[in-house]
Design an enzyme around this catalytic site. Structure first.
Site, mmCIF file in Angstrom:
data_model
loop_
_atom_site.group_PDB
_atom_site.id
_atom_site.type_symbol
_atom_site.label_atom_id
_atom_site.label_comp_id
_atom_site.label_asym_id
_atom_site.label_seq_id
_atom_site.Cartn_x
_atom_site.Cartn_y
_atom_site.Cartn_z
ATOM 1 N N GLU A 331 3.082 -44.937 6.368
ATOM 2 C CA GLU A 331 1.405 -45.379 6.084
ATOM 3 C C GLU A 331 2.072 -46.571 4.245
ATOM 4 O OE1 GLU A 331 -2.448 -42.810 6.934
ATOM 5 O OE2 GLU A 331 -1.359 -42.739 5.398
ATOM 6 N N CYS A 332 2.471 -47.373 4.742
ATOM 7 C CA CYS A 332 1.544 -48.443 3.344
ATOM 8 C C CYS A 332 3.284 -48.212 3.412
ATOM 9 C CB CYS A 332 0.848 -48.044 2.345
ATOM 10 S SG CYS A 332 0.391 -49.337 1.064
#
Length: 442
Positions: A331-332
């Site tokens: 994530e990210c």
């Protein structure tokens, strides 16, 4: 359990400083006090936990289905004398179009009947603060102000001018904090410098507790709190709704200064489903622990540690071997690590894991901020194809090479505006800039 929402007209008004002062002061009194953060935020809850010595999580009226929101509120207040909920941005700021599910702290105040302690930064004004307070008191049915705390007060005369005007409209002023740069918390591009990185935090919390005892009417603030209503979930009559399905039963979880953005309610949901979490540190050149059947790379600050990550050969080789047989999701910041390369702030490119074909840059910055709804395009660690998730993006990095991986999901914003496909998926590896908060109920 009694509760209050701490709100303000905008970001940067001093809400987190007030929250920490209240938490530390009530804890010093021996009260069982805890906190939660309205909306998407990884950083502030860690400060809450440091001040209260109790876990803090998030309550999000846009991203969390109603049953999950109620169960998280119940969990946040369990065993407490007082729960303080810190607003994100301004009290009424949200993004969704559906009443009561806009993602604002005002949604929480109205849904759970919690009074609002309004913090007003009165620097550059005096009696005008009363007009702001009046507007907040009357703006939305179901949102009630318990009182006002003044912030960045320059002198006794300054305090008196604002307090008398606010008192004249029938609202109590429950304290005033001085204009003092020493009370500010250091910041960086995604918000406050993380609590785990601040060695001076315990000493600051002690100073804030003492300040609260002298500058705030703690008895009146405590008396202004109200109990949460007896809804089925809050009364224990409904099981907690799921947030995200666990990606495996033994989850290797990257956890250090570069990768720390995992929502507490997600981790708790995984554990409740029978999964176990096994932390490891990429910055310490640790590979995913043996025996795990999935790997999760959270968001964080890989752009600040790109050189160390690129040099962590044992970690990178271990991650690549792990991905041959097990699912890996980023994530990210984790998504940035999974790509071919990452440019740091100076423009120097560092080789990353190469498990996905994109590349990112922190040198060519552009802020991306907002709620997102994602519909998965294929089965993977986040769920089956067609699963609807809600979450958010907040990053300054840009994709400099799109790569040729299959997209992970189609995205839209909080008002349903289509944003196209996002993220990437190759074999067992997936990732995107999207931070998932909760799977939506069918």
């Amino acid at each position: 359990m009694q509760g209050l929402v701490v709100g303000a007209p905008r970001s940067g008004a001093g809400k987190t400083t007030l929250m920490l002062a209240l938490l530390a002061a009530f804890r010093r009194r021996g009260l069982r006090v805890g906190a939660a953060k309205s909306g998407p935020d990884y950083i502030d809850p860690a400060f809450h936990e440091a001040a209260s010595a109790r876990p803090s999580g998030n309550l999000d009226s846009w991203a969390m289905p109603p049953r999950l929101l109620e169960s998280r509120a119940a969990a946040a207040g369990q065993g407490l004398d007082l729960l303080l909920v810190e607003s994100a941005m301004g009290l009424f700021d949200g993004a969704g179009a559906e009443p009561g599910r806009q993602g604002s702290a005002a949604d929480l105040a109205a849904r759970f009947g919690l009074p609002v302690l309004l913090l007003l930064d009165v620097s550059g004004q005096s009696q005008t603060a009363a007009a702001l307070a009046r507007g907040f008191a009357t703006h939305r049915d179901g949102v009630r102000l318990a009182g006002v705390v003044l912030n960045r007060v320059a002198s006794p005369r300054h305090r008196a001018g604002a307090a008398e005007a606010i008192g004249a409209i029938g609202l109590p002023v429950l304290g005033a904090l001085p204009r003092d740069a020493a009370l500010s918390l250091p910041e960086r591009h995604l918000g406050l410098v993380q609590a785990r990185e601040q060695q001076e935090l315990p000493a600051l919390l002690e100073r804030l507790a003492t300040l609260a005892e002298t500058a705030l009417d703690l008895d009146a603030i405590l008396a202004a709190a109200a109990p949460l209503p007896a809804t089925p979930a809050l009364s224990g009559g409904l099981p907690g709704a799921p947030a995200l399905p666990p990606p495996g039963q033994r989850i290797a979880l990257a956890d250090d200064a570069a990768f720390s953005f995992l929502y507490p309610h997600v981790a708790e949901g995984w554990r409740a489903a029978g999964a176990t979490l096994h932390p490891f540190s990429p910055l310490a050149d640790e590979p995913p622990p043996p025996g795990c059947d999935a790997c999760w790379l959270p968001g964080g600050y890989p752009e600040l540690h790109a050189g160390r990550l690129a040099a962590a050969g044992r970690f990178l080789d271990g991650l690549r071997r792990f991905a041959e047989d097990h699912p890996v999701h980023g994530e990210c910041g984790g998504y940035m690590l999974l790509g071919q390369g990452l440019e740091d702030a100076s423009g120097q490119r560092h080789a990353m894991a190469g498990l996905l074909s994109h590349a990112t840059s922190f040198a060519r910055r552009r802020m991306n901020l907002g709620y997102r709804q994602a519909v998965l395009l294929a089965e993977g660690p986040l769920g089956r194809a067609g699963t609807v998730l809600r979450g958010h993006e907040f990053h300054y990095a840009t994709v400099t090479e799109a790569g040729d991986d299959a997209p992970l999901a189609t995205l839209s914003d909080a008002r349903g505006q289509a944003l196209g496909a996002g993220g990437g998926q190759r074999g067992r590896v997936s990732g995107s800039f999207f931070h998932a908060i909760a799977q939506q109920e069918a």
